[in-house]
Design an enzyme around this catalytic site. Structure first.
Site, PDB file in Angstrom:
ATOM      1  NE  ARG A 101      -1.513  -2.038   3.286  1.00 13.76           N
ATOM      2  CZ  ARG A 101      -2.551  -2.770   2.872  1.00 13.76           C
ATOM      3  NH1 ARG A 101      -3.692  -2.196   2.623  1.00 13.76           N
ATOM      4  NH2 ARG A 101      -2.419  -4.062   2.763  1.00 13.76           N
TER       5      ARG A 101
ATOM      6  NE  ARG B  19       8.291   0.384   3.912  1.00  9.29           N
ATOM      7  CZ  ARG B  19       7.023   0.030   4.112  1.00  9.29           C
ATOM      8  NH1 ARG B  19       6.631  -1.212   3.874  1.00  9.29           N
ATOM      9  NH2 ARG B  19       6.141   0.917   4.535  1.00  9.29           N
TER      10      ARG B  19
ATOM     11  CG  HIS C 169       5.776   4.556   7.510  1.00  8.14           C
ATOM     12  ND1 HIS C 169       5.848   5.282   6.336  1.00  8.14           N
ATOM     13  CD2 HIS C 169       4.941   3.513   7.245  1.00  8.14           C
ATOM     14  CE1 HIS C 169       5.103   4.693   5.414  1.00  8.14           C
ATOM     15  NE2 HIS C 169       4.538   3.635   5.941  1.00  8.14           N
TER      16      HIS C 169
END
Lengths: 306, 306, 306
Positions: free
Chosen positions: B53, B103, B131
């Protein structure tokens, strides 16, 4: 440039090379001029082997020309696993795309594939064979930093297996460039490449140590010596250690020396070199974008395709 | 917002947060206003760990701003496998892109990487670290459903390992929010986070059971309790079972209670809850697009970058 | 066409099919007319199983309509691995995209998924189930080469497991087409499919050898016989060998015979056939683009969606 496909740097005359580099320089100066130039055009990325920088820079190049890309994905997720031949795969994909970039582990595969497709195909590495867009960006980087006339270039590291090196050294024979090759005996330039260079009239000399010729160099092109080329770890370490660069090594170099590397590097260049004005290897990688934009533009704009 | 990079939600003042959320709301109301806003701009997606996502919503966000994305691909198919350092990888990629989303499994990696690149970098998760774009979309969802003033929020599940929770709870201290933490003893909020919340003047209370405080909550944020945190399966089942939500659980809740979850869920929320008006977790995921559009727009439009 | 989702070719009336094929032909004739038609629109590619041609041709189709795609990536790199249900995955992704293409190994999965999403969903293969866009491109290819009225079609190979074949043969019952099925006894059409064809009033005959009916055929549709269907290698080789096509085989065929294959092929069609005018299988694969453009255009332009 009048070519249907770009399979090998050997296809390119001095005029071809200069045309691509000139165009790349124009684009790099003012990318806005080509921003919509290939809108509605689709480039297929067909990588049968892993790649980061080549694939990403072709992807970027196409998008910065206003075009789109489609990605074959990894071999594991493709119908290649079902036993499809390369000839069949590229014949299917040519129906989707206006041009194609191919990397494949087998030498000669790009040439073979190009015979089956009617859209321009760029060889992005065929095993131990060719990788001409890498050669073009190397030439571009040399020209930007040192010019391509009356210069001395040193090429160091694994000269036996590196396709980048073979291709670049042949391409340099089109220009007024003295070439020095520096490597351990076991990794020197293959006989066939030396022969071709000689035939092309190149001024070539081989060395086992950098020290003696470093002060003469305008460009030092470093490549990685791979662990797997050596029977044992100890021997690898000894040899590799002798071909590493750090700021002290460069004390004897010209102030204007340009250090290049096709990347990825492991230990060949100490990170402390990154801070010196010699370091041009990241810039070299970045040059992949304008050079590939110029190349794709030439191939997509060509008129003589069947 | 005046930041080169977004590494941690802690960088963001209340004014920064409100600016992003306001912009996201504007965009969500009328996406057509930004449809061509970043045409010709390229965002690199660099995911060293799997993601669905986060990656897809950044990808969508960039494309809905008229821009393009390039994808580093998986670590298996990249030059990282050849031993390239993260610093080298991002320095190459910055030459291709106008901004970068990263990431990486190592805490601190995004901060480190950002020191090597001159284009805006967004941390999309650095191991147990930060995050921040997830925090922004969580705040957006809370604001859309309950406002961010004078509300009571319950956060339940694995409070020890969840970076989402740590980051959100710190960000909530910018607003007039009462926070209740509900977890098994073994998974309570780490001492360091409790200390930081206390220092920030937060109104924080901890509970082992939801029942006592459920009726007070405006928002219930549920997280997944992972099997691998427990020495044996039986213990996991017992504990996890106590922190699951179904429609009956919610009988005692306010009618206006908003239930959130960062997804993916496994058994924490019974699918029957999906049909109730409480369920906002899919909406929360969808909010990732306007929030990331607002964030990218701010970073790409910033003027003070080196 | 008035459908929210395309799950099965059985949904499509003769008029629906003809509308898509007519539109595909229009687009194929003059792709420039739709070049910006779906600008700003995003299609999600959700492939839970490997695919090259289906995925690439949907990707191409969307981009040639001016739209964008986002890719879920492989299952290995997605949150599916964390135990997320398909219903949850598609509900998250529908928030990012304006339409969705789904391939999933479980029969019935596309139907189930479509019940959870409010954007158009195209089934691109659900296990042994349906793959309606393949059927449409097969019909398009037949129509372009032989017309769809008063023709004789032979379908050969693995008729038991091939979803392509089941779907195509049912769709052909909408037209005035005589169907001949050629396969080894062990791989003949399943009883249920034969029943459905009979109910639909199809003119169907089964054969174990091609020779007898080859001269009558206008179209020969060849499929791959998979090794794994046979207990031992020897038996496989014997059987498969009898259903292979080479130029000599085709000596008895009409001059106008069209040979099709859903690809990838392995040994079913000798490469020497590629040079004959019969070979239309690469063209068939290429037809995936205009047909999927027409299909996406219809679904994205539909007005009756919830």
């Amino acid at each position: 440039m009048r070519h249907d496909h770009l399979i090998s740097a050997a296809q390119l005359s001095r005029a071809d090379i200069e045309a691509v580099l000139d165009r790349a320089a124009e684009i790099d100066d003012d990318p806005a001029t080509v921003r919509e130039r290939h809108a509605g055009t689709v480039l297929a990325l067909c990588f049968f082997e892993p790649s980061t920088r080549t694939k990403m820079s072709f992807d970027t190049a196409m998008k910065r020309l206003g075009g789109e890309t489609i990605d074959m994905g990894s071999v594991e997720s493709s119908s290649v696993k079902k036993g499809e031949s390369l000839a069949d795969t590229v014949r299917v994909i040519e129906g989707y795309a206006d041009a194609m970039v191919l990397r494949h582990p087998s030498e000669g595969s790009a040439k073979m594939a190009s015979e089956f497709v009617g859209v321009p195909l760029v060889n992005a590495g065929d095993g131990a064979g060719q990788h001409p867009s890498q050669t073009l960006l190397d030439l571009y980087t040399i020209r930007e930093n040192a010019g391509l006339d009356d210069i001395t270039v040193g090429i160091m590291g694994d000269l036996k297996y590196g396709r980048t090196v073979h291709s670049l050294s042949m391409a340099l024979t089109n220009f007024d460039v003295r070439q020095h090759f520096v490597s351990p005996e076991s990794l020197r330039l293959p006989r066939s490449v030396r022969y071709d260079l000689h035939e092309a009239g190149a001024q070539v000399r081989e060395h086992e140590e950098l020290a003696g010729i470093l002060p003469e160099l305008d460009v030092l092109y470093v490549t990685r010596i791979q662990r797997e080329r050596f029977p044992d770890e100890r021997e690898y370490r000894e040899v590799a250690g002798e071909y590493q660069i750090d700021p002290e090594t460069l004390d004897e170099a010209k102030e204007s020396l340009t250090v290049m590397h096709p990347l990825p590097r492991v230990d060949e260049i100490d990170p402390a070199v990154d801070e010196t004005p010699h370091a041009q290897y990241f810039e070299q990688a970045h040059n992949g974008v304008p050079v590939r934009m110029a190349l794709l533009d030439a191939l997509l704009s060509g008129g003589e395709r069947r």
